[in-house]
Scaffold this motif. Structure first.
Motif, PDB file in Angstrom:
ATOM      1  N   LYS A 137      40.172  14.727  59.098  1.00  0.00           N
ATOM      2  CA  LYS A 137      41.471  13.951  58.652  1.00  0.00           C
ATOM      3  C   LYS A 137      42.016  15.070  58.113  1.00  0.00           C
ATOM      4  O   LYS A 137      41.543  16.212  57.612  1.00  0.00           O
ATOM      5  CB  LYS A 137      40.944  13.101  57.475  1.00  0.00           C
ATOM      6  N   VAL A 138      43.646  15.212  58.112  1.00  0.00           N
ATOM      7  CA  VAL A 138      44.196  16.142  57.549  1.00  0.00           C
ATOM      8  C   VAL A 138      45.380  15.648  57.093  1.00  0.00           C
ATOM      9  O   VAL A 138      46.084  14.656  57.131  1.00  0.00           O
ATOM     10  CB  VAL A 138      45.030  16.885  58.704  1.00  0.00           C
ATOM     11  N   LYS A 169      47.759  32.562  68.936  1.00  0.00           N
ATOM     12  CA  LYS A 169      48.345  32.735  67.655  1.00  0.00           C
ATOM     13  C   LYS A 169      49.578  32.176  67.313  1.00  0.00           C
ATOM     14  O   LYS A 169      49.905  31.366  66.461  1.00  0.00           O
ATOM     15  CB  LYS A 169      48.447  34.153  67.357  1.00  0.00           C
ATOM     16  N   PHE A 170      50.522  32.212  68.373  1.00  0.00           N
ATOM     17  CA  PHE A 170      51.986  31.603  68.334  1.00  0.00           C
ATOM     18  C   PHE A 170      51.738  30.086  68.193  1.00  0.00           C
ATOM     19  O   PHE A 170      52.565  29.451  67.462  1.00  0.00           O
ATOM     20  CB  PHE A 170      52.670  31.998  69.585  1.00  0.00           C
ATOM     21  N   ASN A 171      50.968  29.416  68.801  1.00  0.00           N
ATOM     22  CA  ASN A 171      50.931  28.039  68.947  1.00  0.00           C
ATOM     23  C   ASN A 171      49.985  27.553  67.624  1.00  0.00           C
ATOM     24  O   ASN A 171      50.686  26.605  66.908  1.00  0.00           O
ATOM     25  CB  ASN A 171      49.866  27.719  70.175  1.00  0.00           C
ATOM     26  N   LEU A 172      49.026  28.137  67.370  1.00  0.00           N
ATOM     27  CA  LEU A 172      48.710  27.677  66.006  1.00  0.00           C
ATOM     28  C   LEU A 172      49.338  28.348  64.622  1.00  0.00           C
ATOM     29  O   LEU A 172      49.019  27.449  63.545  1.00  0.00           O
ATOM     30  CB  LEU A 172      47.195  28.772  65.813  1.00  0.00           C
ATOM     31  N   ASN A 173      50.128  28.856  64.832  1.00  0.00           N
ATOM     32  CA  ASN A 173      51.291  29.314  63.526  1.00  0.00           C
ATOM     33  C   ASN A 173      51.913  28.183  63.185  1.00  0.00           C
ATOM     34  O   ASN A 173      52.557  28.156  62.255  1.00  0.00           O
ATOM     35  CB  ASN A 173      52.129  30.470  63.997  1.00  0.00           C
ATOM     36  N   LEU A 174      52.109  27.250  64.155  1.00  0.00           N
ATOM     37  CA  LEU A 174      52.800  25.871  63.868  1.00  0.00           C
ATOM     38  C   LEU A 174      52.279  25.293  62.956  1.00  0.00           C
ATOM     39  O   LEU A 174      52.703  24.594  61.798  1.00  0.00           O
ATOM     40  CB  LEU A 174      53.021  25.025  65.009  1.00  0.00           C
ATOM     41  N   ASP A 222      42.965  22.974  58.813  1.00  0.00           N
ATOM     42  CA  ASP A 222      41.908  23.853  58.849  1.00  0.00           C
ATOM     43  C   ASP A 222      42.074  24.582  60.323  1.00  0.00           C
ATOM     44  O   ASP A 222      41.888  24.117  61.330  1.00  0.00           O
ATOM     45  CB  ASP A 222      40.471  23.232  58.941  1.00  0.00           C
ATOM     46  N   LEU A 223      42.609  25.859  60.175  1.00  0.00           N
ATOM     47  CA  LEU A 223      43.069  26.716  61.323  1.00  0.00           C
ATOM     48  C   LEU A 223      41.930  26.893  62.491  1.00  0.00           C
ATOM     49  O   LEU A 223      42.015  27.243  63.442  1.00  0.00           O
ATOM     50  CB  LEU A 223      43.754  27.913  61.155  1.00  0.00           C
ATOM     51  N   ARG A 283      52.508  27.037  59.501  1.00  0.00           N
ATOM     52  CA  ARG A 283      53.875  26.783  59.035  1.00  0.00           C
ATOM     53  C   ARG A 283      53.908  25.274  58.499  1.00  0.00           C
ATOM     54  O   ARG A 283      54.467  25.363  57.086  1.00  0.00           O
ATOM     55  CB  ARG A 283      54.964  26.702  60.106  1.00  0.00           C
ATOM     56  N   ILE A 284      53.216  24.482  58.855  1.00  0.00           N
ATOM     57  CA  ILE A 284      53.279  23.143  58.279  1.00  0.00           C
ATOM     58  C   ILE A 284      52.230  23.210  56.941  1.00  0.00           C
ATOM     59  O   ILE A 284      52.823  22.580  56.076  1.00  0.00           O
ATOM     60  CB  ILE A 284      52.616  22.070  59.240  1.00  0.00           C
ATOM     61  N   ASN A 285      51.279  23.858  57.016  1.00  0.00           N
ATOM     62  CA  ASN A 285      50.521  24.080  55.702  1.00  0.00           C
ATOM     63  C   ASN A 285      51.339  24.699  54.621  1.00  0.00           C
ATOM     64  O   ASN A 285      51.189  24.143  53.551  1.00  0.00           O
ATOM     65  CB  ASN A 285      49.222  24.792  55.971  1.00  0.00           C
TER      66      ASN A 285
END
Ligand code: AVJ
Length: 323
Positions: A263-264, A217-222, A235-236, A225-227
């Motif tokens: 693509k993002v 979760k900590f890693n994906l939260n980055l 897309d998480l 935050r960018i979103n």
């Protein structure tokens, strides 16, 4: 520095938002893709990190706290009288409080952190708990040069860099950091640095792949935050947490792996991902007692004393100076 500039800096809640945008675009458009770990710590990220420190698998915080408590008088005995304690990246003063309680001789405390959110709250509580201590929080990125508050200019300095955050630097960057910190802390300075030790791979692996999935979760939260802050559309559900020990480099690596080709859009730039391509989000270097002492010696510091429980190390260094 003038008084006006100091006041303005203190009022700024965080480092400039455009530094975040610039670093994110630079990292995502380079090969391999990477992002600086210092951006993990927004409000949600700091709360997740706090949960990590309480996980059964994540030993570093527990071990370092116990080591600090058990050896606080010995550590404090190395501090020059009337000194200022300068903490690098001190999001919370939990560890500094152990030293402050053991060393009546500390006159001032300067926590330096990129995120102002916790810093100001924490400072207010510290002033209540240590009424005779000068508390001067600085909202600065300690990986860059910064000016110290004028109020402490004449006092001898002790640096404090706990939590093994030094492991986020490449070894050559850690060397540069130690040199710059030495120049700033000055002649005769003492530096107390907490460093995670090289150890059994399985213990390291589990510390970054906890059963509850808090580190994921900590890693994906980055990406969250960018979103939010850069209007991106990650897309998480299409990225997953990867963490492993790289024995060749003595480091834990954390990545966010794209589960498919995609693509993002980030701040007007399109980023392409191959299936399985990763964003390298963190390195956490591990040192032996000897390898860290060698790094310190090569960076203008001489090891005074090291405390260890076999899991983490606390090094007291004295500035050798440039000769
Ligand atoms: C705060 C950099 C020391 O490397 O162990 C914890 C950050 N990352 N779990 C570490 C972290 C994943 C932590 N440091």
């Amino acid at each position: 520095m003038t008084r006006a500039v100091r006041t303005a800096r203190r009022a700024a809640p965080t480092a400039p938002a455009n530094a975040f945008a610039t670093d994110v675009i630079a990292g995502l458009t380079s090969k391999p893709k990477h992002l600086p770990p210092k951006y993990f710590y927004d409000l949600a990220g700091s709360a997740l990190f706090e949960r990590i420190t309480q996980l059964p698998e994540y030993y570093p915080t527990r071990c370092e706290l116990a080591l600090l408590r058990d050896n606080a008088p010995a550590i404090a005995s190395l501090f020059p009288p009337g000194c200022t304690l300068i903490e690098f990246g001190g999001g919370s003063s939990r560890k500094a409080r152990i030293l402050l309680g053991a060393a009546a001789t500390i006159e001032a405390y300067v926590p330096v952190d990129i995120s102002g959110d916790f810093l100001q709250q924490d400072a207010a509580q510290l002033r209540r708990d240590f009424p005779r201590l000068g508390v001067h929080p600085l909202v600065e990125d300690f990986t860059k040069a910064f000016a110290l508050p004028g109020a402490i200019a004449a006092l001898p300095r002790v640096g404090f860099f706990p939590g093994s955050t030094i492991g986020n630097f490449e070894p050559h960057e850690a060397c540069q950091f130690l040199r710059h910190a030495g120049a700033m802390l000055g002649d005769g300075a003492v530096f107390v640095v907490g460093v995670d030790l090289v150890k059994d791979d399985k213990i390291l692996y589990r510390a970054y792949n906890d059963a509850e999935g808090v580190t994921a979760k900590f890693n994906l939260n980055l990406l969250t935050r960018i979103n939010r802050e850069l209007g991106a559309d990650f897309d998480l559900g299409a990225f997953e947490h990867h963490a492993f020990y790289n024995a060749k480099h003595n480091r834990i690596e954390m990545h966010l792996a794209s589960t498919r080709r995609q693509k993002v859009r980030v701040n007007g730039t399109t980023i392409d991902f191959r299936a399985g391509e990763t964003i390298h989000t963190e390195n956490s270097y591990k040192y032996t007692i000897e390898s860290f002492q060698a790094l310190a010696r090569g960076s203008g510091w001489s090891p005074l004393k090291t405390w260890s429980d076999g899991m983490v190390g606390i090094h007291a260094l004295q500035r050798t100076g440039e000769r």
